[in-house]
Design a protein around this motif. Structure first.
Motif, PDB file in Angstrom:
ATOM      1  N   VAL A  79       0.825  -1.217   0.000  1.00 25.72           N
ATOM      2  CA  VAL A  79       0.000   0.000   0.000  1.00 25.72           C
ATOM      3  C   VAL A  79       0.861   1.270   0.000  1.00 25.72           C
ATOM      4  O   VAL A  79       0.357   2.360  -0.294  1.00 25.72           O
ATOM      5  CB  VAL A  79      -0.953  -0.009   1.212  1.00 25.72           C
ATOM      6  N   HIS A  80       2.178   1.157   0.306  1.00 27.01           N
ATOM      7  CA  HIS A  80       3.053   2.341   0.321  1.00 27.01           C
ATOM      8  C   HIS A  80       4.501   1.903   0.095  1.00 27.01           C
ATOM      9  O   HIS A  80       4.908   0.847   0.581  1.00 27.01           O
ATOM     10  CB  HIS A  80       2.949   3.085   1.664  1.00 27.01           C
ATOM     11  N   GLU A  81       5.253   2.763  -0.612  1.00 24.33           N
ATOM     12  CA  GLU A  81       6.687   2.512  -0.818  1.00 24.33           C
ATOM     13  C   GLU A  81       7.396   3.858  -0.957  1.00 24.33           C
ATOM     14  O   GLU A  81       6.932   4.759  -1.664  1.00 24.33           O
ATOM     15  CB  GLU A  81       6.927   1.658  -2.063  1.00 24.33           C
ATOM     16  N   SER A  82       8.542   3.978  -0.294  1.00 26.29           N
ATOM     17  CA  SER A  82       9.362   5.205  -0.408  1.00 26.29           C
ATOM     18  C   SER A  82      10.831   4.839  -0.254  1.00 26.29           C
ATOM     19  O   SER A  82      11.161   3.773   0.278  1.00 26.29           O
ATOM     20  CB  SER A  82       8.949   6.238   0.647  1.00 26.29           C
ATOM     21  N   PHE A  83      11.702   5.797  -0.713  1.00 26.06           N
ATOM     22  CA  PHE A  83      13.155   5.558  -0.682  1.00 26.06           C
ATOM     23  C   PHE A  83      13.893   6.689   0.028  1.00 26.06           C
ATOM     24  O   PHE A  83      15.106   6.806  -0.072  1.00 26.06           O
ATOM     25  CB  PHE A  83      13.688   5.405  -2.102  1.00 26.06           C
ATOM     26  N   ASP A  84      13.135   7.526   0.703  1.00 25.72           N
ATOM     27  CA  ASP A  84      13.724   8.639   1.445  1.00 25.72           C
ATOM     28  C   ASP A  84      13.340   8.478   2.894  1.00 25.72           C
ATOM     29  O   ASP A  84      12.150   8.468   3.241  1.00 25.72           O
ATOM     30  CB  ASP A  84      13.203   9.961   0.889  1.00 25.72           C
ATOM     31  N   GLN A  85      14.340   8.323   3.773  1.00 28.65           N
ATOM     32  CA  GLN A  85      14.034   8.071   5.168  1.00 28.65           C
ATOM     33  C   GLN A  85      13.374   9.264   5.835  1.00 28.65           C
ATOM     34  O   GLN A  85      12.824   9.140   6.932  1.00 28.65           O
ATOM     35  CB  GLN A  85      15.296   7.664   5.919  1.00 28.65           C
ATOM     36  N   ASN A  86      13.418  10.418   5.202  1.00 28.53           N
ATOM     37  CA  ASN A  86      12.781  11.601   5.777  1.00 28.53           C
ATOM     38  C   ASN A  86      11.338  11.771   5.309  1.00 28.53           C
ATOM     39  O   ASN A  86      10.672  12.729   5.698  1.00 28.53           O
ATOM     40  CB  ASN A  86      13.573  12.862   5.415  1.00 28.53           C
ATOM     41  N   THR A  87      10.891  10.866   4.399  1.00 22.31           N
ATOM     42  CA  THR A  87       9.509  10.922   3.921  1.00 22.31           C
ATOM     43  C   THR A  87       8.688   9.859   4.652  1.00 22.31           C
ATOM     44  O   THR A  87       9.003   8.670   4.604  1.00 22.31           O
ATOM     45  CB  THR A  87       9.446  10.680   2.402  1.00 22.31           C
ATOM     46  N   GLY A  88       7.653  10.263   5.359  1.00 22.26           N
ATOM     47  CA  GLY A  88       6.820   9.320   6.112  1.00 22.26           C
ATOM     48  C   GLY A  88       5.600   8.873   5.308  1.00 22.26           C
ATOM     49  O   GLY A  88       5.379   9.298   4.167  1.00 22.26           O
ATOM     50  N   TRP A  89       4.737   7.993   6.010  1.00 26.76           N
ATOM     51  CA  TRP A  89       3.493   7.497   5.365  1.00 26.76           C
ATOM     52  C   TRP A  89       2.323   8.232   5.989  1.00 26.76           C
ATOM     53  O   TRP A  89       2.173   8.296   7.208  1.00 26.76           O
ATOM     54  CB  TRP A  89       3.365   5.979   5.572  1.00 26.76           C
TER      55      TRP A  89
END
Length: 721
Positions: A672-682
Motif C-alpha cells: 500500500v506504500h513505498e518510499s526511498f527517502d528516510q525523511n519521507t513518512g506514510w
C-alpha cells in the motif's frame, strides 16, 4: 581618318598697323673698319588687310649709352611669297596660309665709339588673335641687335644669323623637329634659349620713328604662358641650347608668339644677342594614313629590355594595307617582314633601329623609325658562406651569374649590420658583421637597363652566455629543488651540474633532492663546440639554503571503540615544533598539544597533526581510529492520520545509513506504500491515493549501515482514526 592640328610658323617682323605682322630678325656684317651691312628680314601675312611694308624702313642707331647717333631710311626692296613646304602626300595642305618676305639691306658707317652701338626697328601691331599675349592687337615688336664695344674683345664682329625659316605647316601629333641653329661668320660660340619677345609701338602710334632707346619692354604673357611654355603647360616645347634643335607638339588651335635667342660668346665673354620673334599658327588638318610602331616599353607583354632576343612588334598604324618592316640588322637584307605584327629573333644583343613603311611605293606612304634594345635575361647570385662566431668574423663575397660585366652596375647591401652599409663592386672583401643571427645579404646588378637581385643570408653565432636560477621558495629537508638553465647559445650546449652535496647531473633543467639541512654551493659548467666555442663554469656560493624540518608524532587512545565509548585522548610526541595543530576533520581543529575529542559517527576517522618550526618548515602525521557502528532504529507502533496535526505521519528514524527503502503491506500482503527517502513518512494513503481503513499493517525497512552491510528490519504499525 584622323583629325589633328597643323602648326604654322609665322616669323614676327616690324610691319604696318593692323593684323599683318608675321615675324622678323636683324643682323649685320662687318665690311672692314667701321662699315657694316645691316640686314632686316621682315615677314607679313599675304592675306592681311593691314598696311604694306614700310617704304622706307626707319632704322635707328644708338650709342652704347642709349643716345641717338642717326636714323637711316632703308628703301623697300620688294617682297616674295614664301613657298608652302608641305611634302606629306597623305595630307591635304591648307589653302589659307600665305607668308611673304622682304629683305631690307643698307650699308652704314659708324663713328668711333668706345661704348658700342644698338640698331633698332619698332613697329605695331601683331593682331587680336594671338592667344598667349595680353592685348595682342596693341602689342608691337622691336627688332634690335648690338655691335659690341671694343672692351669686350670684339674690335670687329659680324652677328650670327639663323639658317632656316621655320616650316609654315606642321601637323600636330607629328612631332615638330626643326633646326633652329644659326651661323656666326666669326666662328663665335652660340647658345640657344627660348626667350620673351620685345614690345614696340602701339595701335595709336604704329610707326615709331625714331625708335625708343634701349632697354626694351618685353611683351606681357597671358596666364599659363611664358617664354619657356609659349603653348601652355600641356604642349611640350624644347630648344637644345647647344644645337638649336627645336622640338614642339602644340595641342590647341590659334596663334602663339615665340621668341628664340642666340647668345654670342667670344673667349667665354657674351658680346651680343640675336633675337628671332615669330608666331605659330595651329590649324586642323586631316591625316588619312600614319605609320606607328608602339614603343618597346609600351608593347603588350613587355617586362624589361632583358626578355631575350625574340620580340613581337605591336603595330598601331592606320590607313594602310601593305607593310614593310626592316629590323635594323647590319649587313643583311633578310631582316625584313611584310606581316602586320611580325615576330623576329635578333642575332645578337644590342640596339636596333626598326623601320616600318606603310604602303611602300605608294604616293601616300608613311615611314616611322623606333629604337629597340634587346638583351638576354641576366641573373646573379653568390655562394652562401659558412657561419662564423661574431667574435673575429670576417667575410668575402664574390658575385656570380649570367651577365656580361661590361657597364654593369653592382650593389651589395647587408641589412645595416656590417662595417659597410653598401658596396658597388662585383666582389666584396673584409665584411664584418656586428650582430648575431641570420643576416640577409642582397646582391643587385643593373645592365643595359635590366635589373636582377639575389638575396641570401649568413648566420652569425652569438657569444654563449651562462646562467641559471631557481624559483624563490622555502627549502625544508628533504628539499626537492628544480634548477632552470638560462644559458644561451646558437649551438648545442653540454651541461654538467654539481649541487654541493656530492651529487651531479647532465640534464639541462635537473631536479635534485637535498636530504639534509645546510648551505650548498651550486655550479654549472657548459661546453659549446660549434660556432663560438666555450667551456666555462658558473658557481653560485651558498645558493641553496635547506632548513631542518620538525618531526610530527602523536598518540591516540583508544584506537578502536564503539559509539557508546567515543571519547579519544590525544598526546603530543612531536619534536622541534613551535606551532602545533590537531585536525579532527576538515573544519574542527585545536592547538592544544594534549587534548580529547568525541566522534559521534561510527566508522574510521583520521585525525592528523600539523607541526611548524621557527623557519616555517612543516611536518604532519595521522592516526586512524575506528568506532564500531551500532545502528539504532526507532519506529512507532500506532499513528492517527486524521489531519489533526498530531501524529498524522508514520516515520522511521535511523542514523548513519544509506540506500534506505520502506514498504508497507496490509493483512492480505498487498503493498500500500513505498518510499526511498528516510525523511519521507506514510500519511495513511494507499498507492491509489485513498485513505486506508483502520487496522494493523506490516512495514519492512532496508538500508546499508556504516560498515557497508545491508540490513532489513520488520515491524507493525496500527492505523487509528
Amino acid at each position: 581618318m584622323k583629325t589633328i592640328l597643323i602648326l604654322i610658323f609665322l616669323l614676327f617682323s616690324s610691319l604696318s598697323f593692323a593684323s599683318h605682322i608675321v615675324g622678323g630678325e636683324i643682323y649685320y656684317d662687318n665690311l672692314g673698319g667701321n662699315q657694316y651691312r645691316v640686314t632686316i628680314k621682315l615677314y607679313r601675312d599675304c592675306f592681311s588687310t593691314g598696311a604694306q611694308y614700310d617704304n622706307p624702313l626707319p632704322l635707328t642707331i644708338f650709342d652704347g649709352n642709349g643716345n641717338i647717333i642717326s636714323t637711316v631710311d632703308v628703301p623697300f626692296p620688294g617682297s616674295q611669297v614664301l613657298p608652302l613646304q608641305f611634302t606629306n602626300p597623305c595630307i591635304n595642305p591648307p589653302n589659307n596660309v600665305c607668308v611673304e618676305e622682304a629683305i631690307y639691306q643698307t650699308i652704314i658707317t659708324l663713328p668711333n665709339n668706345t661704348s658700342g652701338f644698338t640698331l633698332s626697328y619698332q613697329r605695331c601691331c601683331r593682331g587680336p588673335n594671338v592667344v598667349n599675349l595680353l592685348v595682342p592687337d596693341d602689342t608691337g615688336l622691336t627688332l634690335t641687335t648690338d655691335i659690341p664695344a671694343p672692351n669686350l674683345g670684339a674690335l670687329t664682329n659680324s652677328s650670327p644669323r639663323f639658317n632656316n625659316f621655320p616650316p609654315l605647316v606642321v601637323c600636330n601629333n607629328d612631332e615638330l623637329i626643326f633646326d633652329h641653329s644659326a651661323t656666326d661668320p666669326d666662328g663665335d660660340s652660340l647658345v640657344y634659349e627660348l626667350c620673351t619677345p620685345f614690345h614696340g609701338g602701339t595701335s595709336a602710334m604704329p610707326v615709331v620713328n625714331p625708335a625708343s632707346a634701349p632697354p626694351y619692354t618685353p611683351v606681357n604673357w597671358s596666364g599659363g604662358f611664358s617664354a619657356a611654355q609659349p603653348f601652355g603647360g600641356n604642349s611640350p616645347i624644347n630648344l637644345d641650347p647647344a644645337s638649336g634643335l627645336l622640338t614642339a607638339s602644340p595641342q590647341n588651335l590659334g596663334l602663339y608668339a615665340v621668341g628664340v635667342c642666340a647668345y654670342e660668346y667670344r673667349n667665354g665673354v657674351l658680346i651680343g644677342v640675336t633675337r628671332r620673334d615669330f608666331l605659330f599658327k595651329v590649324i586642323n588638318c586631316d591625316i588619312t594614313l600614319e605609320s606607328i610602331i608602339t614603343e618597346q616599353e609600351n608593347t603588350p607583354g613587355f617586362v624589361s629590355f632583358c626578355d631575350g632576343l625574340t620580340f613581337t612588334f605591336d603595330n598601331q598604324s592606320y590607313g594602310g594595307s601593305n607593310y614593310q618592316w626592316d629590323f635594323g640588322v647590319a649587313g643583311t637584307t633578310t631582316d625584313q617582314s611584310t606581316g602586320f605584327e611580325p615576330t623576329f629573333t635578333f642575332p645578337a644583343e644590342g640596339m636596333y633601329e626598326v623601320t616600318l613603311i606603310v604602303n611602300p611605293g605608294w604616293a601616300c606612304s608613311d615611314t616611322t623609325v623606333e629604337t629597340f634594345y634587346f638583351y638576354e635575361e641576366i641573373t646573379n647570385e653568390f655562394e652562401q658562406p659558412d657561419s662564423m662566431c661574431i667574435t673575429g668574423n670576417l667575410y668575402d663575397f664574390e658575385g656570380e651569374g649570367q651577365y656580361s660585366g661590361v657597364g654593369t652596375q653592382y650593389l651589395w647591401t647587408f641589412d645595416g649590420h656590417a662595417n659597410v652599409d653598401s658596396v658597388e663592386t662585383e666582389d666584396v672583401f673584409g665584411v664584418v658583421f656586428d650582430t648575431s643571427g641570420f643576416i640577409p645579404i642582397t646582391y643587385s646588378i643593373e645592365e643595359n637597363g635590366c635589373t636582377a637581385s639575389y638575396t641570401d643570408s649568413v648566420f652569425i653565432f652569438m657569444e654563449p652566455t651562462i646562467n641559471f636560477y631557481i624559483d624563490p621558495a622555502l627549502h625544508c629537508a628533504p628539499a626537492q629543488v628544480i634548477f632552470y638553465d638560462s644559458s644561451a647559445a646558437d649551438a648545442p650546449i653540454e651541461y654538467f651540474w654539481t649541487f654541493g652535496d656530492g651529487e651531479s647531473s647532465t640534464h639541462q633543467n635537473p631536479i635534485h633532492t637535498y636530504d639534509n639541512p645546510g648551505l650548498y654551493d651550486v655550479s654549472l659548467n657548459i661546453k659549446v663546440t660549434e660556432g663560438c666555442t666555450v667551456d666555462t663554469t658558473l658557481t653560485k656560493l651558498a645558493y641553496i639554503d635547506v632548513k631542518p624540518s620538525p618531526n610530527s608524532s602523536f598518540f591516540v587512545t583508544p584506537t578502536v571503540t564503539d559509539i557508546f565509548h567515543n571519547t579519544f585522548t590525544f598526546e603530543d610526541l612531536s619534536h622541534q615544533g613551535v606551532e602545533h595543530y590537531y585536525y579532527f576533520n576538515d573544519s574542527v581543529f585545536t592547538t592544544n598539544r594534549f587534548t580529547t575529542h568525541i566522534y559521534h559517527e561510527g566508522g574510521y576517522h583520521r585525525p592528523y597533526q600539523l607541526l611548524i618550526n621557527e623557519w616555517g618548515c612543516r611536518d604532519s602525521s595521522f592516526v586512524s581510529v575506528y568506532i564500531q557502528p551500532l545502528t539504532t532504529l526507532y519506529a512507532p507502533n500506532t499513528f492517527t492520520p486524521n489531519a489533526s496535526g498530531v501524529n498524522d505521519v508514520f516515520k522511521i528514524v535511523v542514523y548513519d545509513i544509506s540506500e534506505f527503502s520502506l514498504q508497507i503491506y496490509n493483512r492480505w500482503g498487498e503493498l500500500v506504500h513505498e518510499s526511498f527517502d528516510q525523511n519521507t513518512g506514510w500519511d495513511g494513503r494507499n498507492l491509489q491515493g485513498n485513505m486506508v481503513k483502520d487496522g494493523t499493517f506490516t512495514w519492512k525497512a532496508r538500508f546499508t549501515n556504516s560498515d557497508g552491510v545491508r540490513e532489513e528490519r520488520l515491524g507493525h504499525i496500527t492505523v487509528l482514526k
